[in-house]
Scaffold this motif. Structure first.
Motif, PDB file in Angstrom:
ATOM      1  N   UNK A   1      34.347  32.862  40.594  1.00 10.23           N
ATOM      2  CA  UNK A   1      35.632  33.489  40.253  1.00 10.23           C
ATOM      3  C   UNK A   1      35.486  34.984  40.017  1.00 10.23           C
ATOM      4  N   UNK A   2      36.579  35.678  40.314  1.00 10.81           N
ATOM      5  CA  UNK A   2      36.724  37.073  39.907  1.00 10.81           C
ATOM      6  C   UNK A   2      37.627  37.103  38.682  1.00 10.81           C
ATOM      7  N   UNK A   3      38.659  37.929  38.695  1.00 12.64           N
ATOM      8  CA  UNK A   3      39.496  38.088  37.504  1.00 12.64           C
ATOM      9  C   UNK A   3      40.396  36.875  37.253  1.00 12.64           C
ATOM     10  N   UNK A   4      40.898  36.279  38.314  1.00 13.21           N
ATOM     11  CA  UNK A   4      41.854  35.169  38.183  1.00 13.21           C
ATOM     12  C   UNK A   4      41.136  33.824  38.207  1.00 13.21           C
ATOM     13  N   UNK A   5      40.430  33.532  37.139  1.00 16.18           N
ATOM     14  CA  UNK A   5      39.669  32.289  37.057  1.00 16.18           C
ATOM     15  C   UNK A   5      40.578  31.082  37.215  1.00 16.18           C
ATOM     16  N   UNK A   6      41.771  31.165  36.653  1.00 14.97           N
ATOM     17  CA  UNK A   6      42.707  30.037  36.697  1.00 14.97           C
ATOM     18  C   UNK A   6      43.108  29.684  38.112  1.00 14.97           C
ATOM     19  N   UNK A   7      43.021  30.626  39.050  1.00 14.76           N
ATOM     20  CA  UNK A   7      43.390  30.369  40.431  1.00 14.76           C
ATOM     21  C   UNK A   7      42.184  30.000  41.286  1.00 14.76           C
ATOM     22  N   UNK A   8      40.998  30.475  40.899  1.00 19.42           N
ATOM     23  CA  UNK A   8      39.819  30.222  41.719  1.00 19.42           C
ATOM     24  C   UNK A   8      39.050  28.973  41.287  1.00 19.42           C
ATOM     25  N   UNK A   9      39.022  28.683  40.005  1.00 15.23           N
ATOM     26  CA  UNK A   9      38.354  27.474  39.524  1.00 15.23           C
ATOM     27  C   UNK A   9      39.232  26.781  38.484  1.00 15.23           C
TER      28      UNK A   9
ATOM     29  N   UNK B   1      35.937  42.220  38.837  1.00 13.15           N
ATOM     30  CA  UNK B   1      35.807  43.668  38.978  1.00 13.15           C
ATOM     31  C   UNK B   1      36.833  44.413  38.137  1.00 13.15           C
ATOM     32  N   UNK B   2      37.867  43.730  37.678  1.00 16.15           N
ATOM     33  CA  UNK B   2      38.867  44.377  36.830  1.00 16.15           C
ATOM     34  C   UNK B   2      38.274  44.729  35.469  1.00 16.15           C
ATOM     35  N   UNK B   3      37.731  43.723  34.817  1.00 16.42           N
ATOM     36  CA  UNK B   3      37.161  43.887  33.478  1.00 16.42           C
ATOM     37  C   UNK B   3      35.646  43.955  33.546  1.00 16.42           C
ATOM     38  N   UNK B   4      35.079  43.312  34.537  1.00 16.44           N
ATOM     39  CA  UNK B   4      33.638  43.210  34.618  1.00 16.44           C
ATOM     40  C   UNK B   4      33.135  41.997  33.855  1.00 16.44           C
ATOM     41  N   UNK B   5      31.887  41.688  34.039  1.00 16.60           N
ATOM     42  CA  UNK B   5      31.285  40.553  33.333  1.00 16.60           C
ATOM     43  C   UNK B   5      30.631  40.990  32.027  1.00 16.60           C
ATOM     44  N   UNK B   6      30.176  42.215  31.957  1.00 19.98           N
ATOM     45  CA  UNK B   6      29.443  42.684  30.780  1.00 19.98           C
ATOM     46  C   UNK B   6      30.296  42.662  29.515  1.00 19.98           C
TER      47      UNK B   6
END
Length: 295
Positions: free
Chosen positions: A273-281, A248-253
């Motif tokens: 994952x949301x913005x922190x991919x390194x922490x979620x996956x 939601x910070x940057x969005x996917x688009x």
């Protein structure tokens, strides 16, 4: 081959008259070093270093550094040096001081802007780019900051939503609207839903984590160069784009559309994952970088 000149450990590198905190890991791996360009603006490399940094350093040499005024680096005497051109020059001085000919800038969020600007300015020293959640848009896009209140709004409680909408009534400046929206979500009962796809992935508070530099943030937010995407698309450079589907910070688009523009881009989508991919996956994140480096 020049990466062999690196050695593991923490050191201080002076760039632009400012002492920068630098840590090298995986120097013995060989290959072109990755240089982590952290986000914010005004944050530090600390969180990425501790989430996936040392795992990535098993794949290639990694240089962690905190930008001027950030984290463990010194603050400049002159706050007017918080500008993109100076940050690009700092990174080039860092590369030279480390004695490496080519690097792979590894940008995270705001750091993607700096990594991309460096690649445009010094393409002869760039072997590739890794961009996590890049807020890089085409000139016709309304921009990240214009869209920020709309991204925050769905996650607020009804009372918080009403208060934010009243606060923004008549406010047209996108940065003022962004600051208000970020303040609302930071104090919201539903804040975790905005920052992480799965709240269970939120890391525990770390008393050793460096604080942010709001002075640097306010100097750089909203000053993105609108021609950057066009200039980046003109480069013959392999680019790995890492995008969280629930960001939601940057969005996917934005990351998806950037990957469409760049001639040698690889888009990796992380669906949990949301913005922190390194922490979620983290495992999938490191594996995506491994595949990119093995290309």
């Amino acid at each position: 081959m020049l990466a062999a000149m690196l050695s593991d450990g923490v050191r201080t590198v002076v760039a632009g008259g400012v002492e920068h905190w630098v840590r090298v890991a995986g120097a013995g791996d060989g290959g072109v070093p990755l240089v982590l360009v952290h986000g914010g603006p005004g944050e530090s490399s600390y969180s990425i270093e501790r989430s996936v940094g040392d795992e990535v350093a098993k794949l290639a040499p990694v240089v962690f550094y905190d930008q001027r005024g950030c984290g463990r680096s010194a603050r400049p005497d002159d706050a007017s040096t918080y500008m993109m051109e100076r940050l690009v020059a700092d990174l080039e001085e860092l590369r030279t001081a480390l004695g490496v000919e080519r690097i792979v800038p590894w940008g995270v969020s705001f750091g993607c802007l700096l990594a991309a600007e460096y690649a445009v300015a010094h393409s002869n020293h760039v072997d590739g780019l890794i961009l996590q959640a890049p807020p890089i848009t085409d000139p016709l896009h309304p921009g990240l900051w214009t869209m920020r209140p709309g991204a925050v709004d769905p996650f607020l409680t009804p009372d918080e939503r009403t208060a934010l909408r009243a606060q923004l009534d008549g406010v047209t400046d996108p940065i003022e609207r962004t600051v208000a929206a970020l303040g609302a979500i930071a104090g919201s009962a539903n804040a975790a839903r905005f920052f992480y796809h799965d709240p269970a992935n939120i890391p525990s508070d770390d008393e050793n984590a460096p604080g942010s530099n709001p002075e640097m943030a306010m100097a750089l937010v909203g000053n993105e160069r609108v021609e950057l995407a066009d200039d980046l698309a003109d480069l013959d450079v392999p680019v790995l784009i890492l995008a969280g589907l629930w960001d939601r910070h940057v969005g996917f688009d934005m990351p998806r559309d950037l990957a469409t523009r760049l001639p040698r881009a690889t888009l990796e989508i992380f669906d949990r994952s949301a913005h922190s991919i390194d922490e979620e996956q983290p495992g999938e994140y490191v594996e995506a970088i491994r595949r990119f480096l093995a290309r």
